[in-house]
Motif scaffolding. Structure first.
Motif, PDB file in Angstrom:
ATOM      1  N   LEU A   1      -8.022  15.998   3.876  1.00 29.84           N
ATOM      2  CA  LEU A   1      -8.296  15.532   2.515  1.00 29.84           C
ATOM      3  C   LEU A   1      -7.338  14.391   2.157  1.00 29.84           C
ATOM      4  CD1 LEU A   1      -8.841  18.917   0.598  1.00 29.84           C
ATOM      5  CD2 LEU A   1     -10.550  17.434   1.663  1.00 29.84           C
ATOM      6  N   PHE A   2      -6.100  14.515   2.604  1.00 28.35           N
ATOM      7  CA  PHE A   2      -5.084  13.478   2.375  1.00 28.35           C
ATOM      8  C   PHE A   2      -5.522  12.141   2.967  1.00 28.35           C
ATOM      9  CE2 PHE A   2      -1.545  10.896   3.700  1.00 28.35           C
ATOM     10  CZ  PHE A   2      -0.560  11.050   2.738  1.00 28.35           C
ATOM     11  N   THR A   3      -5.895  12.140   4.252  1.00 26.48           N
ATOM     12  CA  THR A   3      -6.216  10.872   4.910  1.00 26.48           C
ATOM     13  C   THR A   3      -7.505  10.268   4.367  1.00 26.48           C
ATOM     14  OG1 THR A   3      -7.337  12.015   6.750  1.00 26.48           O
ATOM     15  CG2 THR A   3      -4.993  11.481   7.019  1.00 26.48           C
ATOM     16  N   LEU A   4      -8.451  11.100   3.987  1.00 31.12           N
ATOM     17  CA  LEU A   4      -9.687  10.578   3.399  1.00 31.12           C
ATOM     18  C   LEU A   4      -9.414   9.928   2.050  1.00 31.12           C
ATOM     19  CD1 LEU A   4     -12.071  13.511   4.355  1.00 31.12           C
ATOM     20  CD2 LEU A   4     -12.289  11.140   5.140  1.00 31.12           C
ATOM     21  N   ASP A   5      -8.633  10.606   1.222  1.00 28.29           N
ATOM     22  CA  ASP A   5      -8.253  10.010  -0.068  1.00 28.29           C
ATOM     23  C   ASP A   5      -7.468   8.715   0.139  1.00 28.29           C
ATOM     24  OD1 ASP A   5      -9.482  11.730  -1.798  1.00 28.29           O
ATOM     25  OD2 ASP A   5      -7.671  12.728  -2.488  1.00 28.29           O
ATOM     26  N   ALA A   6      -6.562   8.725   1.123  1.00 25.76           N
ATOM     27  CA  ALA A   6      -5.704   7.555   1.342  1.00 25.76           C
ATOM     28  C   ALA A   6      -6.496   6.355   1.835  1.00 25.76           C
ATOM     29  CB  ALA A   6      -4.599   7.906   2.340  1.00 25.76           C
ATOM     30  N   ILE A   7      -7.380   6.554   2.829  1.00 23.06           N
ATOM     31  CA  ILE A   7      -8.081   5.400   3.382  1.00 23.06           C
ATOM     32  C   ILE A   7      -9.103   4.858   2.387  1.00 23.06           C
ATOM     33  CG2 ILE A   7     -10.005   6.562   4.555  1.00 23.06           C
ATOM     34  CD1 ILE A   7      -7.828   3.641   5.883  1.00 23.06           C
ATOM     35  N   ALA A   8      -9.697   5.712   1.551  1.00 19.81           N
ATOM     36  CA  ALA A   8     -10.624   5.227   0.530  1.00 19.81           C
ATOM     37  C   ALA A   8      -9.893   4.367  -0.494  1.00 19.81           C
ATOM     38  CB  ALA A   8     -11.311   6.400  -0.158  1.00 19.81           C
ATOM     39  N   ASP A   9      -8.664   4.746  -0.804  1.00 20.00           N
ATOM     40  CA  ASP A   9      -7.867   3.979  -1.766  1.00 20.00           C
ATOM     41  C   ASP A   9      -7.358   2.681  -1.134  1.00 20.00           C
ATOM     42  OD1 ASP A   9      -6.530   3.242  -4.026  1.00 20.00           O
ATOM     43  OD2 ASP A   9      -5.141   4.938  -4.067  1.00 20.00           O
ATOM     44  N   ILE A  10      -6.814   2.781   0.076  1.00 17.86           N
ATOM     45  CA  ILE A  10      -6.296   1.602   0.761  1.00 17.86           C
ATOM     46  C   ILE A  10      -7.423   0.614   1.081  1.00 17.86           C
ATOM     47  CG2 ILE A  10      -5.283   0.797   2.945  1.00 17.86           C
ATOM     48  CD1 ILE A  10      -3.605   3.392   2.934  1.00 17.86           C
ATOM     49  N   GLY A  11      -8.547   1.136   1.520  1.00 17.86           N
ATOM     50  CA  GLY A  11      -9.618   0.268   1.974  1.00 17.86           C
ATOM     51  C   GLY A  11     -10.555  -0.227   0.894  1.00 17.86           C
TER      52      GLY A  11
ATOM     53  N   GLY B   1      -5.164  -0.429  13.139  1.00 18.20           N
ATOM     54  CA  GLY B   1      -4.664   0.331  11.994  1.00 18.20           C
ATOM     55  C   GLY B   1      -3.463   1.207  12.291  1.00 18.20           C
ATOM     56  N   ARG B   2      -2.787   0.983  13.403  1.00 16.85           N
ATOM     57  CA  ARG B   2      -1.686   1.871  13.785  1.00 16.85           C
ATOM     58  C   ARG B   2      -0.546   1.839  12.768  1.00 16.85           C
ATOM     59  NH1 ARG B   2       0.485   0.448  19.470  1.00 16.85           N
ATOM     60  NH2 ARG B   2       2.125   1.936  18.870  1.00 16.85           N
ATOM     61  N   ASN B   3      -0.276   0.683  12.145  1.00 15.31           N
ATOM     62  CA  ASN B   3       0.808   0.613  11.167  1.00 15.31           C
ATOM     63  C   ASN B   3       0.522   1.476   9.939  1.00 15.31           C
ATOM     64  OD1 ASN B   3       2.332  -1.215  12.718  1.00 15.31           O
ATOM     65  ND2 ASN B   3       1.218  -2.967  11.868  1.00 15.31           N
ATOM     66  N   ILE B   4      -0.741   1.476   9.507  1.00 11.52           N
ATOM     67  CA  ILE B   4      -1.121   2.320   8.372  1.00 11.52           C
ATOM     68  C   ILE B   4      -0.981   3.785   8.747  1.00 11.52           C
ATOM     69  CG2 ILE B   4      -3.013   2.956   6.828  1.00 11.52           C
ATOM     70  CD1 ILE B   4      -4.071   0.120   7.113  1.00 11.52           C
ATOM     71  N   SER B   5      -1.407   4.126   9.958  1.00 10.07           N
ATOM     72  CA  SER B   5      -1.306   5.516  10.408  1.00 10.07           C
ATOM     73  C   SER B   5       0.147   5.978  10.442  1.00 10.07           C
ATOM     74  CB  SER B   5      -1.928   5.662  11.797  1.00 10.07           C
ATOM     75  OG  SER B   5      -1.846   6.995  12.248  1.00 10.07           O
ATOM     76  N   TYR B   6       1.036   5.149  10.991  1.00 12.13           N
ATOM     77  CA  TYR B   6       2.450   5.521  11.036  1.00 12.13           C
ATOM     78  C   TYR B   6       3.032   5.634   9.623  1.00 12.13           C
ATOM     79  CZ  TYR B   6       3.428   5.295  16.064  1.00 12.13           C
ATOM     80  OH  TYR B   6       3.487   5.563  17.412  1.00 12.13           O
ATOM     81  N   LEU B   7       2.615   4.768   8.728  1.00 11.19           N
ATOM     82  CA  LEU B   7       3.077   4.860   7.339  1.00 11.19           C
ATOM     83  C   LEU B   7       2.725   6.221   6.747  1.00 11.19           C
ATOM     84  CD1 LEU B   7       3.984   3.803   4.511  1.00 11.19           C
ATOM     85  CD2 LEU B   7       1.722   2.735   4.307  1.00 11.19           C
TER      86      LEU B   7
ATOM     87  N   TRP C   1       0.800  -1.228   0.000  1.00  9.85           N
ATOM     88  CA  TRP C   1       0.000   0.000   0.000  1.00  9.85           C
ATOM     89  C   TRP C   1       0.834   1.279   0.000  1.00  9.85           C
ATOM     90  CZ3 TRP C   1      -3.647  -2.187   4.334  1.00  9.85           C
ATOM     91  CH2 TRP C   1      -4.511  -3.123   3.740  1.00  9.85           C
ATOM     92  N   GLU C   2       2.143   1.149   0.084  1.00 13.09           N
ATOM     93  CA  GLU C   2       2.970   2.358   0.133  1.00 13.09           C
ATOM     94  C   GLU C   2       2.767   3.235  -1.087  1.00 13.09           C
ATOM     95  OE1 GLU C   2       7.592   3.879   0.102  1.00 13.09           O
ATOM     96  OE2 GLU C   2       7.195   1.738   0.363  1.00 13.09           O
ATOM     97  N   TYR C   3       2.571   2.621  -2.256  1.00 11.37           N
ATOM     98  CA  TYR C   3       2.430   3.425  -3.472  1.00 11.37           C
ATOM     99  C   TYR C   3       1.163   4.276  -3.411  1.00 11.37           C
ATOM    100  CZ  TYR C   3      -1.284   0.602  -5.621  1.00 11.37           C
ATOM    101  OH  TYR C   3      -2.481  -0.015  -5.904  1.00 11.37           O
ATOM    102  N   LYS C   4       0.138   3.796  -2.686  1.00  8.58           N
ATOM    103  CA  LYS C   4      -1.085   4.582  -2.546  1.00  8.58           C
ATOM    104  C   LYS C   4      -0.845   5.809  -1.666  1.00  8.58           C
ATOM    105  CE  LYS C   4      -4.269   0.714  -3.304  1.00  8.58           C
ATOM    106  NZ  LYS C   4      -5.494   0.014  -2.861  1.00  8.58           N
ATOM    107  N   VAL C   5      -0.073   5.618  -0.617  1.00  7.88           N
ATOM    108  CA  VAL C   5       0.278   6.740   0.255  1.00  7.88           C
ATOM    109  C   VAL C   5       1.193   7.710  -0.487  1.00  7.88           C
ATOM    110  CG1 VAL C   5       1.452   7.398   2.394  1.00  7.88           C
ATOM    111  CG2 VAL C   5      -0.020   5.357   2.334  1.00  7.88           C
ATOM    112  N   ALA C   6       2.147   7.181  -1.252  1.00 14.39           N
ATOM    113  CA  ALA C   6       3.040   8.039  -2.040  1.00 14.39           C
ATOM    114  C   ALA C   6       2.247   8.857  -3.052  1.00 14.39           C
ATOM    115  CB  ALA C   6       4.091   7.187  -2.749  1.00 14.39           C
ATOM    116  N   ASP C   7       1.242   8.236  -3.659  1.00 14.40           N
ATOM    117  CA  ASP C   7       0.402   8.946  -4.627  1.00 14.40           C
ATOM    118  C   ASP C   7      -0.321  10.113  -3.967  1.00 14.40           C
ATOM    119  OD1 ASP C   7      -1.253   9.117  -7.210  1.00 14.40           O
ATOM    120  OD2 ASP C   7      -2.809   8.771  -5.697  1.00 14.40           O
TER     121      ASP C   7
END
Length: 551
Positions: A218-228, A496-502, A173-179
């Motif tokens: 906006l970042f975290t909403l976009d990220a969790i929608a993509d990751i999830g 979800g702490r690992n995703i949050s730290y990422l 999922w790193e590429y989604k966070v990078a995006d």
């Protein structure tokens, strides 16, 4: 004849008057007889809400009266705690009280603990405590991982979801966070200003071009929608949070996601505390516009979640194999169906989008704010980050920054000082009772410890009110971990702490490497409102590019 007519008319008039009087008297009877009923009702309410609680407090069947009251009437009523909740930052008030009292009676059957030693007893892996009834009365038709009370049921859910949240998936999922980081940086580049003039401490108001709080959300909403859900909400591209919501009858409409998300927890935080009365109170208060608007927001949030879940289900049923949270809900790692009820799936999507966006966005804003307030810490962090990133690297690769000790220390110290979930997560003592901090607590009592209170314990965190990342370094930092409950602790700790730290790690390293920031003025303070989480106000900043080629 005239006299006779007059007499007759007079008699008729008297007769009519008498009849009218009788009718009027009969009409008045209900109001007259209602008076005793009203008095009886008032007497009943007086005894039920005042006399009975007072008698029970004096009788003290559970032996809780030995603990100091949070306020004068806390041992008899939950109203004082509700008043604190309406004040906007009850945990800070508790932190002040706990400096004097290690245990406080916050309601007739609720205790708040202020000594960090209580963490293990209440939240540890081997605790006998379970989540209390607050999670039951606020749950929907199906429990999700965060509100399920039954321990075997929680273990089943966690087993299903553990593959989705496994540490190995961070690489996937790193590429989604990078995006999302790249998209945010694209916007920040567009709103950059000229560097702040040397010696200037207060930027021109027109140069406050970035609300960092809004854009991290906006970042975290976009990220969790993509990751999830493998969905691109596109908030970082449009600069707003407009999205489609869908009712269960199929009708759709547009709504602002954040305006739907945040008031839901706000309403619960104000009126939840008497669990027996909560279902009734939750409906009655809707006649008050202040609460009615919150309920409308809650309905909009449910419609937003329903839309996300049903659209993702269509893709699954069409045969798309996507590496996301939803796929893990539907199938195990070997592709076997989990056969979860649809209501349970929707509930898990709900908490994923809620908890997966709100707390991380708060954390991202808090840490930059603390670094700008403590420029020496920011200087040390930049020195560490610049040493591993090339001057022209836009997005920090996770592999390069995930093990940077000072970066992690900056994140953890911010999470300690202002934990995004500051509310003390309530737990119920088992029927046989148990010892907490060497005090016997009777069965059925609700106990809790606010993360903010735990993190302000001076015996564990000296100079607890100050931002000192260095406290987390080396062996001393490792020794503090048992008292760090920003993600709760034990078996019910945040999955979800690992995703949050990422997300936090990649974004913070990227922005401090690329930009300089300035707050509106040196004394500027970030506004905070406590619901279940410690929600933030706007954070306008001036931002400009660093001259990395000169470093």
């Amino acid at each position: 004849m005239d006299n006779g007519l007059h007499s007759r008319s007079t008699c008729d008039a008297y007769l009519l008057t008498a009849v009218e009087c009788c009718e009027i008297s009969e009409a008045m009877m209900p109001s007259v007889t209602a008076i005793p009923y009203a008095i009886l009702l008032l007497v009943f309410l007086f005894f039920y809400f005042i006399v009975y609680p007072f008698v029970e407090y004096i009788r003290d069947p559970k032996g809780l009266r030995k603990f100091p009251n949070m306020s004068l009437c806390s041992g008899m009523s939950y109203i004082p705690y509700m008043i604190f909740a309406h004040g906007g930052f009850r945990s800070m008030k508790l932190a002040e009280l706990h400096k004097k009292y290690p245990i406080l009676l916050t309601g007739p059957n609720t205790l708040s603990f202020g000594d960090a030693r209580a963490i293990k007893d209440i939240y540890g892996h081997n605790t006998k405590c379970t989540k209390d009834s607050s999670y039951l009365v606020t749950a929907g038709t199906h429990f999700h991982l965060a509100d399920v009370i039954d321990k075997p049921e929680h273990a089943r859910k966690r087993k299903v979801l553990s593959s989705a949240y496994a540490l190995k998936n961070l690489e996937t999922w790193e590429y989604k966070v990078a995006d999302k980081t790249e998209r945010l940086i694209r916007h920040i580049d567009q709103v950059c200003t000229e560097p702040l003039a040397p010696g200037m401490a207060r930027p021109d108001p027109k140069d406050l071009t970035l609300d960092y709080r809004a854009w991290t959300n906006l970042f975290t909403l976009d990220a969790i929608a993509d990751i999830g859900l493998s969905e691109r909400l596109g908030f970082l591209d449009t600069g707003n949070d407009r999205c489609i919501a869908q009712n269960k009858d199929g009708t759709t409409y547009e709504v602002n996601l954040r305006e739907a998300l945040y008031p839901t927890a706000r309403k619960q935080s104000l009126i939840l505390w008497n669990y027996d009365w909560y279902p009734i109170v939750n409906k009655l208060v809707n006649i008050i516009p202040f609460y009615g608007r919150m309920q409308k927001s809650s309905d909009n949030w449910d419609a937003i979640v329903w839309r996300r879940a049903t659209e993702r289900l269509k893709r699954y049923e069409a045969g798309e194999k996507l590496d996301d949270f939803f796929q893990a809900l539907m199938e195990d790692k070997d592709g076997n169906p989990n056969n979860l009820e649809w209501g349970e799936i929707v509930a898990e999507v709900n908490i994923m989008m809620n908890a997966g966006s709100v707390t991380t966005a708060i954390a991202m804003t808090n840490v930059l704010y603390q670094l700008l307030k403590n420029p020496e810490c920011l200087r040390k962090l930049r020195q560490e980050v610049d040493a591993v990133l090339e001057p022209d690297e836009i997005v920090a690769p996770y592999d390069k920054v995930k093990h940077l000790p000072y970066l992690r220390a900056c994140l953890d110290e911010s999470l300690r000082l202002f934990p995004p979930t500051s509310h003390g997560l309530p737990r119920e003592v088992p029927p046989e009772g148990m010892y907490i901090m060497n005090e016997f607590i009777p069965g059925g009592t609700s106990v809790s410890m606010s993360a903010l209170v735990a993190h302000r314990d001076e015996k564990v965190f000296p100079q607890a009110d100050k931002y000192i990342p260095e406290r987390w370094l080396g062996e001393e930092g490792k020794a503090l971990q048992p008292y760090f409950i920003a993600f709760s602790a034990g078996a019910r700790g945040c999955i979800g702490r690992n995703i949050s730290y990422l997300e936090q790690t990649v974004l913070l390293a990227s922005v401090v490497h690329r930009y300089e920031f300035a707050l509106p003025h040196p004394g500027w303070q970030l506004k905070r409102l406590e619901t279940m989480n410690l929600v933030l106000g706007k954070m306008p900043v001036k931002v400009w590019r660093r001259q990395l080629e000169e470093l």
